[in-house]
Design a protein around this motif. Structure first.
Motif, PDB file in Angstrom:
ATOM      1  N   LEU A 159      60.875 -56.180  21.392  1.00 27.35           N
ATOM      2  CA  LEU A 159      61.872 -57.219  21.188  1.00 27.35           C
ATOM      3  C   LEU A 159      63.216 -56.726  21.709  1.00 27.35           C
ATOM      4  CD1 LEU A 159      60.938 -58.348  17.578  1.00 27.35           C
ATOM      5  CD2 LEU A 159      60.627 -59.669  19.665  1.00 27.35           C
ATOM      6  N   PRO A 160      64.121 -57.615  22.095  1.00 28.01           N
ATOM      7  CA  PRO A 160      65.430 -57.181  22.580  1.00 28.01           C
ATOM      8  C   PRO A 160      66.195 -56.428  21.507  1.00 28.01           C
ATOM      9  CG  PRO A 160      65.393 -59.552  22.208  1.00 28.01           C
ATOM     10  CD  PRO A 160      63.981 -59.087  22.105  1.00 28.01           C
ATOM     11  N   GLU A 161      67.049 -55.489  21.914  1.00 27.74           N
ATOM     12  CA  GLU A 161      67.785 -54.659  20.967  1.00 27.74           C
ATOM     13  C   GLU A 161      68.671 -55.477  20.039  1.00 27.74           C
ATOM     14  OE1 GLU A 161      69.944 -51.638  22.975  1.00 27.74           O
ATOM     15  OE2 GLU A 161      68.158 -50.629  23.751  1.00 27.74           O
ATOM     16  N   ASP A 162      69.210 -56.575  20.547  1.00 27.06           N
ATOM     17  CA  ASP A 162      70.135 -57.372  19.741  1.00 27.06           C
ATOM     18  C   ASP A 162      69.440 -58.482  18.959  1.00 27.06           C
ATOM     19  OD1 ASP A 162      69.415 -58.923  21.869  1.00 27.06           O
ATOM     20  OD2 ASP A 162      71.447 -59.563  22.402  1.00 27.06           O
ATOM     21  N   TYR A 163      68.096 -58.437  18.898  1.00 24.19           N
ATOM     22  CA  TYR A 163      67.372 -59.482  18.177  1.00 24.19           C
ATOM     23  C   TYR A 163      67.650 -59.384  16.690  1.00 24.19           C
ATOM     24  CZ  TYR A 163      63.609 -61.968  15.860  1.00 24.19           C
ATOM     25  OH  TYR A 163      62.897 -62.802  15.038  1.00 24.19           O
ATOM     26  N   LYS A 164      67.975 -60.530  16.086  1.00 24.35           N
ATOM     27  CA  LYS A 164      68.224 -60.606  14.656  1.00 24.35           C
ATOM     28  C   LYS A 164      67.269 -61.639  14.060  1.00 24.35           C
ATOM     29  CE  LYS A 164      73.142 -59.579  15.201  1.00 24.35           C
ATOM     30  NZ  LYS A 164      74.528 -60.085  15.007  1.00 24.35           N
ATOM     31  N   PRO A 165      66.472 -61.244  13.081  1.00 23.42           N
ATOM     32  CA  PRO A 165      65.546 -62.190  12.459  1.00 23.42           C
ATOM     33  C   PRO A 165      66.284 -63.200  11.596  1.00 23.42           C
ATOM     34  CG  PRO A 165      65.474 -60.085  11.352  1.00 23.42           C
ATOM     35  CD  PRO A 165      66.369 -59.904  12.537  1.00 23.42           C
ATOM     36  N   GLN A 166      65.569 -63.903  10.773  1.00 21.81           N
ATOM     37  CA  GLN A 166      66.072 -64.941   9.884  1.00 21.81           C
ATOM     38  C   GLN A 166      66.627 -66.100  10.703  1.00 21.81           C
ATOM     39  OE1 GLN A 166      68.787 -62.751   7.401  1.00 21.81           O
ATOM     40  NE2 GLN A 166      67.149 -61.798   6.264  1.00 21.81           N
ATOM     41  N   ASN A 167      67.908 -66.468  10.503  1.00 23.77           N
ATOM     42  CA  ASN A 167      68.444 -67.669  11.130  1.00 23.77           C
ATOM     43  C   ASN A 167      69.162 -67.407  12.441  1.00 23.77           C
ATOM     44  OD1 ASN A 167      67.509 -69.493   9.327  1.00 23.77           O
ATOM     45  ND2 ASN A 167      69.371 -69.647   8.128  1.00 23.77           N
ATOM     46  N   ALA A 168      69.181 -66.156  12.917  1.00 18.16           N
ATOM     47  CA  ALA A 168      69.886 -65.868  14.162  1.00 18.16           C
ATOM     48  C   ALA A 168      69.300 -66.700  15.291  1.00 18.16           C
ATOM     49  CB  ALA A 168      69.765 -64.379  14.488  1.00 18.16           C
ATOM     50  N   GLY A 169      70.173 -67.354  16.024  1.00 18.54           N
ATOM     51  CA  GLY A 169      69.715 -68.147  17.150  1.00 18.54           C
ATOM     52  C   GLY A 169      69.167 -69.509  16.765  1.00 18.54           C
ATOM     53  N   ILE A 170      69.310 -69.899  15.488  1.00 17.75           N
ATOM     54  CA  ILE A 170      68.852 -71.208  15.048  1.00 17.75           C
ATOM     55  C   ILE A 170      70.050 -72.155  15.021  1.00 17.75           C
ATOM     56  CG2 ILE A 170      67.781 -72.537  13.196  1.00 17.75           C
ATOM     57  CD1 ILE A 170      65.906 -70.622  14.599  1.00 17.75           C
ATOM     58  N   PHE A 171      69.899 -73.319  15.632  1.00 17.45           N
ATOM     59  CA  PHE A 171      70.987 -74.284  15.711  1.00 17.45           C
ATOM     60  C   PHE A 171      70.581 -75.598  15.054  1.00 17.45           C
ATOM     61  CE2 PHE A 171      71.632 -71.223  19.015  1.00 17.45           C
ATOM     62  CZ  PHE A 171      73.003 -71.039  19.064  1.00 17.45           C
ATOM     63  N   THR A 172      71.576 -76.300  14.549  1.00 16.17           N
ATOM     64  CA  THR A 172      71.363 -77.600  13.927  1.00 16.17           C
ATOM     65  C   THR A 172      72.438 -78.558  14.406  1.00 16.17           C
ATOM     66  OG1 THR A 172      70.979 -78.720  11.802  1.00 16.17           O
ATOM     67  CG2 THR A 172      72.753 -77.098  11.882  1.00 16.17           C
ATOM     68  N   ILE A 173      72.256 -79.835  14.119  1.00 12.47           N
ATOM     69  CA  ILE A 173      73.241 -80.847  14.503  1.00 12.47           C
ATOM     70  C   ILE A 173      73.859 -81.413  13.234  1.00 12.47           C
ATOM     71  CG2 ILE A 173      73.653 -83.020  15.699  1.00 12.47           C
ATOM     72  CD1 ILE A 173      71.083 -82.455  17.315  1.00 12.47           C
ATOM     73  N   GLN A 174      75.160 -81.193  13.051  1.00 15.10           N
ATOM     74  CA  GLN A 174      75.856 -81.777  11.911  1.00 15.10           C
ATOM     75  C   GLN A 174      76.223 -83.209  12.289  1.00 15.10           C
ATOM     76  OE1 GLN A 174      78.821 -79.439   9.700  1.00 15.10           O
ATOM     77  NE2 GLN A 174      80.150 -81.252   9.765  1.00 15.10           N
ATOM     78  N   THR A 175      75.464 -84.142  11.751  1.00  9.57           N
ATOM     79  CA  THR A 175      75.592 -85.532  12.201  1.00  9.57           C
ATOM     80  C   THR A 175      76.578 -86.352  11.398  1.00  9.57           C
ATOM     81  OG1 THR A 175      73.677 -86.111  10.840  1.00  9.57           O
ATOM     82  CG2 THR A 175      73.269 -85.609  13.161  1.00  9.57           C
ATOM     83  N   GLY A 176      77.055 -85.823  10.277  1.00 10.03           N
ATOM     84  CA  GLY A 176      78.020 -86.613   9.520  1.00 10.03           C
ATOM     85  C   GLY A 176      78.532 -85.910   8.285  1.00 10.03           C
ATOM     86  N   THR A 177      79.745 -86.294   7.869  1.00 10.01           N
ATOM     87  CA  THR A 177      80.363 -85.830   6.629  1.00 10.01           C
ATOM     88  C   THR A 177      80.894 -87.059   5.911  1.00 10.01           C
ATOM     89  OG1 THR A 177      81.010 -83.724   7.640  1.00 10.01           O
ATOM     90  CG2 THR A 177      82.133 -84.350   5.615  1.00 10.01           C
ATOM     91  N   TYR A 178      80.441 -87.279   4.662  1.00 11.86           N
ATOM     92  CA  TYR A 178      80.776 -88.511   3.961  1.00 11.86           C
ATOM     93  C   TYR A 178      81.294 -88.223   2.556  1.00 11.86           C
ATOM     94  CZ  TYR A 178      78.167 -90.763   7.695  1.00 11.86           C
ATOM     95  OH  TYR A 178      77.738 -91.182   8.922  1.00 11.86           O
ATOM     96  N   VAL A 179      82.174 -89.121   2.097  1.00  5.90           N
ATOM     97  CA  VAL A 179      82.698 -89.013   0.738  1.00  5.90           C
ATOM     98  C   VAL A 179      81.685 -89.582  -0.245  1.00  5.90           C
ATOM     99  CG1 VAL A 179      84.534 -89.746  -0.835  1.00  5.90           C
ATOM    100  CG2 VAL A 179      85.094 -89.108   1.523  1.00  5.90           C
ATOM    101  N   THR A 180      80.974 -90.624   0.143  1.00  7.68           N
ATOM    102  CA  THR A 180      79.989 -91.230  -0.753  1.00  7.68           C
ATOM    103  C   THR A 180      78.575 -90.837  -0.334  1.00  7.68           C
ATOM    104  OG1 THR A 180      79.733 -93.271   0.537  1.00  7.68           O
ATOM    105  CG2 THR A 180      81.527 -93.199  -1.074  1.00  7.68           C
ATOM    106  N   LYS A 181      77.754 -90.562  -1.326  1.00 11.71           N
ATOM    107  CA  LYS A 181      76.372 -90.171  -1.055  1.00 11.71           C
ATOM    108  C   LYS A 181      75.580 -91.333  -0.464  1.00 11.71           C
ATOM    109  CE  LYS A 181      72.519 -87.677  -3.128  1.00 11.71           C
ATOM    110  NZ  LYS A 181      72.014 -86.992  -4.353  1.00 11.71           N
ATOM    111  N   GLN A 182      75.951 -92.543  -0.815  1.00  8.82           N
ATOM    112  CA  GLN A 182      75.253 -93.724  -0.312  1.00  8.82           C
ATOM    113  C   GLN A 182      75.336 -93.810   1.205  1.00  8.82           C
ATOM    114  OE1 GLN A 182      76.827 -97.441  -1.727  1.00  8.82           O
ATOM    115  NE2 GLN A 182      75.088 -98.636  -0.974  1.00  8.82           N
TER     116      GLN A 182
END
Length: 212
Positions: free
Chosen positions: A126-149
């Motif tokens: 594996l590459p020397e800089d490889y980090k397990p767990q969430n390293a290199g995992i990306f997500t899309i933050q699609t929204g921030t809301y005041v109401t849960k609805q």
């Protein structure tokens, strides 16, 4: 390895949201057996998913999940010929193929003429800089809301867009007020996250790509 934008995005979706139901991480992959393919002159000089330029004469390969820089041994199970290649691209996204090797590697493995080979892939380093767990995992933050609805409403739209899409709804306190954030998907590269975000943008559902 991109035929056109739409084809590429659909390939990403198929891989990430159908094939990822039982993901293979760098930690879990030790040995794989399956079909290998190769790519050559058509892609020579084009940028790979890692940012490197593809060189058909170098011992490299594309893999769906292994970190860039991983060295693997690929053995042709039909003739016991083997090579060591370095992962610097993503793919293949065709059928159940497990690796896409460079043209020179396919020639050494002696399945260049057939196009497909029955192989075993073994992780050597594996590459020397490889980090397990969430390293290199990306997500899309699609929204921030005041109401849960409102947050739940967007979550339903995202699920309607793709039933396999992983949705995370979290609550946070910001300046004493509760807000609700929505994160969509878990992608093993920023490129894949951006590609899927482009598709969401066409439906008015896009967000910001962030590292998980």
């Amino acid at each position: 390895m991109i035929y056109n934008r739409k084809c590429y995005i659909l390939s990403v979706i198929i891989f990430l949201f159908i094939g990822i139901s039982q993901p293979l991480s760098a930690q879990s992959i030790k040995t794989q057996k399956g079909e290998a393919s190769w790519y050559g002159s058509k892609y020579h000089g084009r940028k790979t998913s890692s940012g490197e330029l593809y060189n058909k004469n170098k011992m490299t390969a594309a893999h769906k999940t292994l970190p860039f820089g991983t060295k693997v041994k690929v053995t042709n199970l039909d003739n016991d010929e083997s090579v060591i290649v370095r992962i610097n691209d993503r793919g293949p996204f065709v059928g159940d193929r497990i690796i896409d090797v460079s043209e020179v590697a396919a020639r050494k493995l002696e399945f260049h003429a057939q196009g497909i080979g029955n192989v075993k892939v073994e992780v050597l380093e594996l590459p020397e800089d490889y980090k397990p767990q969430n390293a290199g995992i990306f997500t899309i933050q699609t929204g921030t809301y005041v109401t849960k609805q409102h947050a739940e409403r967007l979550s339903e739209k995202l699920k309607a867009f793709d039933k396999h899409l992983e949705i995370e709804l979290t609550d946070e306190l910001v300046r004493g007020k509760k807000i609700h954030r929505i994160k969509a998907g878990r992608f093993e590269s920023r490129q894949h996250a951006e590609a899927f975000n482009d598709l969401l943008k066409e439906e008015g559902l896009s967000g910001l790509v962030k590292e998980a």
